[in-house]
Motif scaffolding. Structure first.
Motif: not given
Length: 414
Positions: A51-53, A67-68, A93-96
């Motif tokens: 997820f990038g976090y 993420i939800l 994800r964190k980057d979209g």
């Protein structure tokens, strides 16, 4: 009795278990405190990658803040009381970028049966979903083609077993959808039909066949298929109704044959070879004589001389308005070729502009009989025939009017 250490934020869970969770090959998220808010208390390395976090960024936050989305969050809350069936969700994800995960939820309850934690185990299925969507899209396209185009499609696996058999043309072929499914192309067919093209394709050969049946023309392509490693993986055949194309092809062939016959007639009319007297042929030419026509004239005239055993051939150029440089040379070569066959060529009716062309080219006309018109050319040939016959018999030569024929001049002109 030995005590068991637990991880911070995860009361009651052994440290060894939490260490295994942190290094697991799937995403693990633990929610605790107020479970209705789905507050994150643990987030493993695979979740960070997926997820990038980082764990530091999400621990203490609600999943709905990371993420939800709303509908998915509600489904997760319903999982608090019991273990869930696999649940598939799309996350940002964190980057979209979007990522699709398949989750299983395991609630942890206290001694009174109240959920105190929610363990969530997720696996990345983004590529699988894309593959399924691609297959679904391919199926939509295939169904559209099969429903609109007059064709039938058959799929054989690497062993030659038919796994797919559908198409709009099947009723026209006396077949039903799926009729070939389960049949092996290497076995004897249940009805008289040629299975060899399919067998060749399964072995790796591209095959194209044309068959006429049921009053129609069919064109079949059988294409070998290979797997990701390049190994043979069966074949696909598709049959198209080629009746209209066959009719157009036959019509085109018929028209071409008619045109060829017309060309032959025109060619014969443009170079008519006439036997005007015993052993005397004449070829009256009209219009423009180009190199192609001159070459045709040479072929036809030489063949006629041999066939008729002619002794003279008259080329009448009275109707010829123009000759090009190459054609003028052809005509001189023609006369020389006539000589090689034991006959003599006579040129009549040369126009002034044609004569100028020949002179400007420096063509050598010495030894070639040339006269002003066809009548004079025919008269010259008859005189020479009479003289030749008289010399052979020892009697004086006679002209066509009964008089003695003069001896032919030693030169080329009459």
């Amino acid at each position: 009795m030995t005590s068991t250490a637990t991880a911070p934020g995860s009361p009651g869970l052994p440290t060894s278990y939490m260490n295994a969770v942190r290094s697991a090959p799937f995403a693990v998220i633990e929610c605790a405190e107020n479970l209705d808010d789905l507050v994150v208390v643990a987030w493993n390395r695979e979740a960070e990658r997926l997820f990038g976090y980082t764990a530091d960024e999400v621990v203490g936050l609600r999943l709905t803040d990371t993420i939800l989305s709303g509908p998915d969050a509600e489904i997760w809350r319903r999982s608090l009381g019991q273990a869930s069936a696999p649940l598939r969700c799309t996350h940002a994800r964190k980057d979209g970028r979007a990522v699709v995960c398949e989750w299983r939820h395991a609630p942890v309850v206290d001694d009174g049966g109240k959920p105190i934690r929610l363990l969530c185990f997720g696996q990345d299925v983004t590529e699988q979903v894309k593959a399924v969507e691609g297959l679904r899209e391919s199926d939509v396209i295939l169904r559209a083609i099969l429903g609109a185009v007059e064709t039938s499609v058959t799929r054989m696996d690497r062993d030659g077993v038919c796994t797919f058999h559908e198409g709009k043309t099947l009723p026209s072929l006396g077949l039903k959808p799926g009729q070939f499914v389960g049949m092996n192309v290497f076995d004897d067919p249940p009805a008289p039909m040629d299975m060899e093209p399919m067998r060749r394709a399964v072995r790796g050969e591209l095959v194209r066949t044309h068959v006429e049946a049921f009053g129609m023309a069919w064109e079949t392509w059988v294409v070998p298929v290979r797997d990701a490693r390049g190994e043979p993986d069966g074949a696909v055949s598709f049959t198209l109704d080629g009746t209209e194309a066959k009719l157009r092809e036959d019509e085109l062939k018929s028209r071409i044959e008619i045109i060829e016959r017309q060309r032959s007639v025109i060619r014969d009319l443009s170079t008519p070879i006439i036997e005007v007297w015993d052993s005397v042929l004449t070829l009256p030419m009209v219009g423009v004589v180009d190199s192609k026509r001159a070459a045709d004239v040479m072929d036809d005239l030489l063949a006629a001389i041999v066939d008729k055993q002619a002794r003279f051939a008259i080329l009448d150029l009275t109707g010829v308005e123009f000759v090009d440089t190459k054609t003028a040379s052809y005509l001189i070569e023609l006369v020389r070729a006539i000589r090689l066959l034991g006959a003599e060529g006579v040129i009549t009716g040369i126009r002034s502009n044609v004569a100028q062309t020949m002179v400007s080219l420096g063509l050598d006309l010495s030894g070639i009989a040339t006269v002003g018109n066809l009548r004079a050319g025919l008269k010259l040939c008859m005189k020479r025939l009479s003289a030749s016959d008289a010399a052979s018999s020892g009697a004086p030569a006679r002209t066509p009017t009964g008089g003695a024929a003069p001896r032919p001049p030693a030169g080329g002109s009459g």
